[in-house]
Design a protein around this motif. Structure first.
Motif, PDB file in Angstrom:
ATOM      1  N   PRO A   1      -0.260  15.070  65.087  1.00 51.30           N
ATOM      2  CA  PRO A   1      -1.658  15.408  64.784  1.00 51.30           C
ATOM      3  C   PRO A   1      -2.418  16.047  65.944  1.00 51.30           C
ATOM      4  CG  PRO A   1      -1.103  13.226  63.962  1.00 51.30           C
ATOM      5  CD  PRO A   1       0.059  13.668  64.809  1.00 51.30           C
ATOM      6  N   LEU A   2      -2.209  15.546  67.172  1.00 54.04           N
ATOM      7  CA  LEU A   2      -2.947  16.108  68.305  1.00 54.04           C
ATOM      8  C   LEU A   2      -2.549  17.560  68.554  1.00 54.04           C
ATOM      9  CD1 LEU A   2      -5.035  15.424  70.465  1.00 54.04           C
ATOM     10  CD2 LEU A   2      -3.146  14.801  71.995  1.00 54.04           C
ATOM     11  N   GLY A   3      -1.234  17.837  68.514  1.00 52.09           N
ATOM     12  CA  GLY A   3      -0.774  19.208  68.678  1.00 52.09           C
ATOM     13  C   GLY A   3      -1.241  20.097  67.546  1.00 52.09           C
ATOM     14  N   ARG A   4      -1.276  19.539  66.307  1.00 48.40           N
ATOM     15  CA  ARG A   4      -1.771  20.319  65.167  1.00 48.40           C
ATOM     16  C   ARG A   4      -3.229  20.689  65.359  1.00 48.40           C
ATOM     17  NH1 ARG A   4      -2.769  16.763  60.241  1.00 48.40           N
ATOM     18  NH2 ARG A   4      -4.528  16.315  61.650  1.00 48.40           N
ATOM     19  N   ASP A   5      -4.034  19.745  65.846  1.00 53.37           N
ATOM     20  CA  ASP A   5      -5.450  20.037  66.058  1.00 53.37           C
ATOM     21  C   ASP A   5      -5.640  21.119  67.115  1.00 53.37           C
ATOM     22  OD1 ASP A   5      -6.012  18.143  64.190  1.00 53.37           O
ATOM     23  OD2 ASP A   5      -6.561  16.574  65.634  1.00 53.37           O
ATOM     24  N   LEU A   6      -4.816  21.076  68.181  1.00 50.59           N
ATOM     25  CA  LEU A   6      -4.928  22.091  69.230  1.00 50.59           C
ATOM     26  C   LEU A   6      -4.563  23.474  68.694  1.00 50.59           C
ATOM     27  CD1 LEU A   6      -5.240  23.067  72.148  1.00 50.59           C
ATOM     28  CD2 LEU A   6      -2.867  22.356  72.558  1.00 50.59           C
ATOM     29  N   VAL A   7      -3.441  23.556  67.980  1.00 49.76           N
ATOM     30  CA  VAL A   7      -2.975  24.852  67.498  1.00 49.76           C
ATOM     31  C   VAL A   7      -3.858  25.366  66.368  1.00 49.76           C
ATOM     32  CG1 VAL A   7      -1.068  26.074  66.378  1.00 49.76           C
ATOM     33  CG2 VAL A   7      -0.608  24.427  68.210  1.00 49.76           C
ATOM     34  N   VAL A   8      -4.116  24.494  65.376  1.00 48.50           N
ATOM     35  CA  VAL A   8      -4.845  24.935  64.187  1.00 48.50           C
ATOM     36  C   VAL A   8      -6.353  24.982  64.423  1.00 48.50           C
ATOM     37  CG1 VAL A   8      -5.309  24.417  61.756  1.00 48.50           C
ATOM     38  CG2 VAL A   8      -3.031  24.041  62.698  1.00 48.50           C
ATOM     39  N   GLY A   9      -6.856  24.074  65.259  1.00 48.20           N
ATOM     40  CA  GLY A   9      -8.291  24.009  65.461  1.00 48.20           C
ATOM     41  C   GLY A   9      -8.803  24.782  66.652  1.00 48.20           C
ATOM     42  N   ALA A  10      -7.896  25.247  67.537  1.00 47.64           N
ATOM     43  CA  ALA A  10      -8.350  25.956  68.733  1.00 47.64           C
ATOM     44  C   ALA A  10      -7.638  27.284  68.915  1.00 47.64           C
ATOM     45  CB  ALA A  10      -8.148  25.066  69.971  1.00 47.64           C
ATOM     46  N   ILE A  11      -6.311  27.239  69.032  1.00 48.61           N
ATOM     47  CA  ILE A  11      -5.573  28.458  69.385  1.00 48.61           C
ATOM     48  C   ILE A  11      -5.647  29.504  68.276  1.00 48.61           C
ATOM     49  CG2 ILE A  11      -3.288  29.381  69.906  1.00 48.61           C
ATOM     50  CD1 ILE A  11      -2.689  26.794  71.381  1.00 48.61           C
ATOM     51  N   ILE A  12      -5.394  29.103  67.042  1.00 51.54           N
ATOM     52  CA  ILE A  12      -5.387  30.092  65.952  1.00 51.54           C
ATOM     53  C   ILE A  12      -6.777  30.662  65.701  1.00 51.54           C
ATOM     54  CG2 ILE A  12      -5.020  30.394  63.467  1.00 51.54           C
ATOM     55  CD1 ILE A  12      -2.571  28.630  63.700  1.00 51.54           C
ATOM     56  N   PRO A  13      -7.822  29.838  65.539  1.00 51.89           N
ATOM     57  CA  PRO A  13      -9.150  30.461  65.340  1.00 51.89           C
ATOM     58  C   PRO A  13      -9.680  31.163  66.580  1.00 51.89           C
ATOM     59  CG  PRO A  13      -9.337  28.075  65.491  1.00 51.89           C
ATOM     60  CD  PRO A  13      -7.876  28.375  65.416  1.00 51.89           C
ATOM     61  N   GLY A  14      -9.325  30.688  67.778  1.00 59.76           N
ATOM     62  CA  GLY A  14      -9.827  31.319  69.002  1.00 59.76           C
ATOM     63  C   GLY A  14      -9.100  32.598  69.334  1.00 59.76           C
ATOM     64  N   VAL A  15      -7.800  32.476  69.613  1.00 62.38           N
ATOM     65  CA  VAL A  15      -7.002  33.666  69.948  1.00 62.38           C
ATOM     66  C   VAL A  15      -6.869  34.576  68.736  1.00 62.38           C
ATOM     67  CG1 VAL A  15      -4.774  34.482  70.789  1.00 62.38           C
ATOM     68  CG2 VAL A  15      -5.754  32.385  71.722  1.00 62.38           C
ATOM     69  N   GLY A  16      -6.715  33.990  67.568  1.00 60.24           N
ATOM     70  CA  GLY A  16      -6.550  34.798  66.361  1.00 60.24           C
ATOM     71  C   GLY A  16      -7.759  35.657  66.071  1.00 60.24           C
ATOM     72  N   THR A  17      -8.951  35.114  66.300  1.00 60.89           N
ATOM     73  CA  THR A  17     -10.163  35.900  66.077  1.00 60.89           C
ATOM     74  C   THR A  17     -10.210  37.097  67.010  1.00 60.89           C
ATOM     75  OG1 THR A  17     -11.379  33.944  65.341  1.00 60.89           O
ATOM     76  CG2 THR A  17     -12.674  35.827  66.082  1.00 60.89           C
ATOM     77  N   VAL A  18      -9.818  36.884  68.290  1.00 59.12           N
ATOM     78  CA  VAL A  18      -9.794  37.997  69.236  1.00 59.12           C
ATOM     79  C   VAL A  18      -8.756  39.034  68.820  1.00 59.12           C
ATOM     80  CG1 VAL A  18      -9.361  38.650  71.625  1.00 59.12           C
ATOM     81  CG2 VAL A  18     -10.625  36.562  71.120  1.00 59.12           C
ATOM     82  N   LEU A  19      -7.563  38.588  68.472  1.00 55.41           N
ATOM     83  CA  LEU A  19      -6.498  39.522  68.099  1.00 55.41           C
ATOM     84  C   LEU A  19      -6.814  40.267  66.808  1.00 55.41           C
ATOM     85  CD1 LEU A  19      -3.277  37.450  68.938  1.00 55.41           C
ATOM     86  CD2 LEU A  19      -4.310  39.307  70.255  1.00 55.41           C
ATOM     87  N   SER A  20      -7.671  39.717  65.978  1.00 59.88           N
ATOM     88  CA  SER A  20      -7.991  40.404  64.720  1.00 59.88           C
ATOM     89  C   SER A  20      -8.682  41.741  64.961  1.00 59.88           C
ATOM     90  CB  SER A  20      -8.876  39.510  63.839  1.00 59.88           C
ATOM     91  OG  SER A  20     -10.163  39.348  64.417  1.00 59.88           O
ATOM     92  N   PHE A  21      -9.207  41.933  66.165  1.00 61.00           N
ATOM     93  CA  PHE A  21      -9.908  43.178  66.459  1.00 61.00           C
ATOM     94  C   PHE A  21      -9.013  44.211  67.136  1.00 61.00           C
ATOM     95  CE2 PHE A  21     -13.196  39.980  66.081  1.00 61.00           C
ATOM     96  CZ  PHE A  21     -14.084  40.605  65.221  1.00 61.00           C
ATOM     97  N   LEU A  22      -7.721  43.936  67.235  1.00 55.23           N
ATOM     98  CA  LEU A  22      -6.811  44.928  67.802  1.00 55.23           C
ATOM     99  C   LEU A  22      -6.805  46.239  67.010  1.00 55.23           C
ATOM    100  CD1 LEU A  22      -3.714  42.792  68.916  1.00 55.23           C
ATOM    101  CD2 LEU A  22      -5.549  43.731  70.330  1.00 55.23           C
ATOM    102  N   PRO A  23      -6.831  46.217  65.657  1.00 56.11           N
ATOM    103  CA  PRO A  23      -6.895  47.497  64.935  1.00 56.11           C
ATOM    104  C   PRO A  23      -8.149  48.301  65.278  1.00 56.11           C
ATOM    105  CG  PRO A  23      -6.232  45.733  63.452  1.00 56.11           C
ATOM    106  CD  PRO A  23      -6.657  45.078  64.729  1.00 56.11           C
ATOM    107  N   THR A  24      -9.289  47.614  65.427  1.00 53.72           N
ATOM    108  CA  THR A  24     -10.521  48.308  65.806  1.00 53.72           C
ATOM    109  C   THR A  24     -10.369  48.996  67.149  1.00 53.72           C
ATOM    110  OG1 THR A  24     -11.843  46.701  64.573  1.00 53.72           O
ATOM    111  CG2 THR A  24     -12.980  48.008  66.253  1.00 53.72           C
ATOM    112  N   LEU A  25      -9.811  48.276  68.123  1.00 51.77           N
ATOM    113  CA  LEU A  25      -9.636  48.841  69.459  1.00 51.77           C
ATOM    114  C   LEU A  25      -8.633  49.980  69.443  1.00 51.77           C
ATOM    115  CD1 LEU A  25      -9.609  45.520  71.510  1.00 51.77           C
ATOM    116  CD2 LEU A  25     -11.416  47.218  71.430  1.00 51.77           C
ATOM    117  N   LEU A  26      -7.570  49.847  68.664  1.00 49.04           N
ATOM    118  CA  LEU A  26      -6.563  50.902  68.610  1.00 49.04           C
ATOM    119  C   LEU A  26      -7.160  52.205  68.087  1.00 49.04           C
ATOM    120  CD1 LEU A  26      -3.584  51.713  68.951  1.00 49.04           C
ATOM    121  CD2 LEU A  26      -3.185  50.933  66.601  1.00 49.04           C
TER     122      LEU A  26
END
Length: 753
Positions: free
Chosen positions: A369-394
């Motif tokens: 559960p702790l690792g799930r919260d880190l990955v699902v609650g922090a890394i994916i919404p945090g890093v994923g939100t930033v990476l979602s703008f790669l097409p815009t930058l390209l």
């Protein structure tokens, strides 16, 4: 000014003035040099030329490297290396900044001259613009004052032909005494055997014969240098002539290394020449210019004047009334293109794909559960939100690279020259500002191309106001959330506002701390060129990949740190990773700071908290917003099977491609230049921001993100160039201006909206 006799041809090796000067290079010296080249384990070839002659493009063509190129002067601002193998033999190529001469007036010219003195090159590869031979050959003649073999790459011969010029490379080779190879670097023509020819055929060349009195003085100084082992032996003649020219940087270099007797000897020679009515600086320059003109007339015996395409286009692009509106319209068109083509992909990555990935992670980490919260609650919404703008930058980088490589950005600098001069700067200062739209860090380095130190300091201090690409994701997500029908206008206005604030602050600095210095500059307008799509893609991909690299390093570390602070309880009885966000250490600290921003309309802990890590990197702002607003709801997503996730991702991707392609014809749609993004089409983060911010508060937030303190890497770059004091002053005044402009924006927007 004394009358001079047209200069005759002399070798670069110096002989006593009483000796007859031969018309050909010293054969024995050439043979010795060739032997040394053959014995060298890794020959060092330095690539030197005027700005915008295609040096970096040439290196990319022969070495397969991916160095930054651009169709304007001053792209290369420091020496760069490329290692390769020529017929099984290792070779080191050094790409030096463009220089009009080796009598440095700018830091880039000083870098080039210093490299030639200190690197001990085995061969100098001099790149010439075939359409501007006379101007380029002045530097060539200076290079031949070094005791280093030279080979010439006669580049851009296709453009010379379009101008009606027929350049005789063989004739130029005969009169220079060095091999001359015709090339079109952008198309790979003539580059295949260029290095092999340079290594095998480079010679010392035929230099300039200066007036007899100057030759005698130089010979005496060279004799004295022969007894000084600390001076580079290949540069004795160049240093002697530079001393006679009164070059302050050479005198400073020799003074710092304890060669004061040599400077005294040079001063004695200058006094004697002055007594004879000989101005060494003028005589040396006139001899080089006259010789360059003679060489150009031999190489281009006749020319058929033609009106080029660049001249025809410039009648419109440089029009005194239409020029600036055209420039602003092109910038707006770039953002419109970016929104129309890239926004569907942003929605895809920030929505279905991110949801799918979170579902997979929840299923895979159900046992932890702790690792799930880190990955699902922090890394994916945090890093994923930033990476979602790669097409815009390209898409943005593709469009900006097209404008740069086509030669239009140099025209933009010309157009802005009148405005820049009104600020106490010159048109060339606009080029680092334009580079700041990509990233402020290399733009700070690009200020080295400016001749005056005060210009370099002022431009570096206003550069962080230029909206770098890391801020673009913040603009895009807020525009989609709060201004779905005018997103392009909002983003465009942020860029224009950043320029306006930068210009206003430059005006203030010029009238207070950094008064303008005298002197004008020459702006070079390169011909228009249609960039190769392969080159554009390489530029855009390299920049986008750099952004993605930061996402997996800086952003990942930051969101992990924010997650940890959100998991740490700040109230008694709270438990790790189960505390409410507002009761966490991050929430309490952010809430304590948030009243400062209440007058700006966003005095809540979520908005304030996202600004703090933005000092590390601006793209972290949107990542932290995603983590704060989406992390809690993403912490326990429904587990998703692999096949179900793949099916959903494929369907969503196909729909996105169709939407993006269908949006292209609407790029020029008027009067609304933004896509209609309804509530159910918004990404989860956009929906959360629409609920948390009013339009007025959202505008104030964007203005604050645009103007507040630059990222730590930019601060470091300013400190490296101009010292820590300037860097921290920049941080302080930007915070004050950002708060003031944010407050003004919010108050005005409340009245208008």
């Amino acid at each position: 000014m004394t009358a001079t006799v047209p200069p005759a041809i002399v070798p670069t090796t110096t002989v006593p003035p009483a000796t007859a000067l031969p018309r050909l290079p010293d054969e024995a010296a050439c043979l010795q040099t060739v032997a040394r080249l053959k014995a060298a384990h890794e020959p060092r070839v330095v690539v030197v030329g005027n700005p915008n002659t295609g040096k970096t493009t040439l290196i990319n063509a022969v070495a397969g490297t991916n160095l930054k190129v651009g169709n304007w002067a001053g792209v290369t601002v420091e020496k760069r290396e490329a290692r390769l193998s020529v017929q099984g033999r290792p070779l080191l190529l050094l790409d030096l900044p463009g220089a009009y001469s080796l009598s440095p007036h700018t830091p880039e010219e000083l870098i080039t001259r210093t490299a030639l003195l200190d690197e001990g090159p085995d061969v100098i590869l001099n790149v010439l613009d075939a359409g501007n031979l006379e101007r380029n050959l002045y530097l060539t003649l200076q290079l031949m004052d070094f005791h280093v073999p030279v080979a010439v790459a006669l580049n851009l011969v296709d453009e010379a032909r379009e101008k009606g010029l027929t350049v005789d490379a063989a004739a130029l080779s005969r009169v220079l005494g060095v091999p001359v190879i015709e090339t079109v670097a952008s198309k790979g023509q003539g580059t295949g055997k260029l290095l092999d020819t340079a290594l095998k055929g480079a010679t010392l060349g035929i230099g300039v014969r200066y007036p007899q009195a100057i030759e005698a003085a130089a010979a005496d100084l060279i004799t004295r240098m022969a007894e000084l082992p600390t001076l580079p032996p290949h540069a004795h003649r160049y240093l002697a002539l530079a001393l006679l020219e009164g070059d302050p940087s050479v005198r400073g270099r020799l003074s710092a290394t304890g060669h004061l007797p040599l400077i005294d000897a040079a001063d004695a020679h200058l006094a004697a020449l002055d007594a004879e009515g000989v101005d060494a600086l003028i005589e040396i320059a006139e001899a080089r210019y006259a010789r360059a003109g003679d060489l150009a007339r031999v190489a281009v015996p006749r020319a058929e004047a033609r009106r080029t395409l660049s001249e025809r286009l410039d009648r419109l692009a440089l029009h005194p009334l239409l020029g600036i509106p055209i420039f602003l319209a092109l910038v707006l068109l770039v953002f419109r293109l970016t929104f129309s083509v890239a926004s569907p992909f942003v929605d895809l990555i920030g929505g279905p794909l991110q949801t799918t990935l979170a579902g997979w992670a929840a299923a895979a980490l159900a046992w932890f559960p702790l690792g799930r919260d880190l990955v699902v609650g922090a890394i994916i919404p945090g890093v994923g939100t930033v990476l979602s703008f790669l097409p815009t930058l390209l898409v943005l980088y593709l469009a900006m690279s097209f404008l740069e490589d086509s030669g239009y950005m140099a025209r933009a600098a010309f157009l802005m020259d009148r405005i820049m001069r009104g600020l106490g700067l010159d048109g060339r200062a606009f080029i680092p500002l334009i580079l700041g739209f990509g990233c402020n860090v290399p733009a700070v380095s690009a200020t080295r191309t400016l001749e005056r130190r005060s210009d370099r300091v002022v431009v570096s201090m206003i550069l962080p106001f230029m909206s770098c690409s890391a801020r673009l994701p913040v603009y895009v997500v807020f525009a989609a959330a709060l201004f779905p029908r005018s997103g392009s206008w909002i983003v465009w206005s942020m860029y224009i506002l950043g320029m306006a604030v930068a210009f206003a602050f430059a005006w203030a600095l010029r009238r207070t701390s950094f008064p303008a210095e005298g002197g004008g500059v020459l702006l070079e307008l390169p011909p228009y060129r249609f960039p190769a799509w392969r080159v554009l893609w390489k530029h855009a991909w390299r920049r986008t990949a750099s952004f993605a690299k930061r996402a997996r390093t800086t952003v990942l570390a930051t969101v992990a740190g924010v997650w940890l602070l959100l998991a740490l309880p700040a109230v008694a009885g709270g438990k790790f990773a189960t505390v409410a966000p507002q009761d966490s250490v991050f929430g309490r600290v952010s809430e304590a700071v948030s009243p400062i921003f209440a007058p700006l309309g966003f005095g809540n802990w979520q908005a304030t908290g996202a600004l703090v890590p933005g000092f590390i990197a601006k793209e972290v702002v949107v990542g932290t917003l995603g983590q704060i607003y989406l992390g809690e709801q993403a912490a326990a997503p429904a587990p998703l099977s692999l096949w179900t996730g793949v099916q959903g991702a494929v369907i969503a991707t196909w729909d996105t491609i169709k939407t993006s392609v269908s949006a292209i014809p609407t790029v020029l749609a008027l009067p609304r230049l933004g896509t209609d993004t309804t509530a159910d089409q918004k990404t989860p983060l956009a929906q959360a921001l629409a609920a948390a911010f009013t339009p007025a508060a959202g505008l104030a937030y964007l203005v604050f993100v645009l103007l507040y303190t630059p990222c730590i890497v930019t601060v470091g770059a300013i400190a490296q160039e101009h010292g820590r004091r300037i860097a921290w002053i920049t941080v302080a005044y930007q915070m004050g201006i950002a708060w003031g402009m944010g407050f003004l924006t919010y108050q005005l927007a409340r009245l208008w909206m």
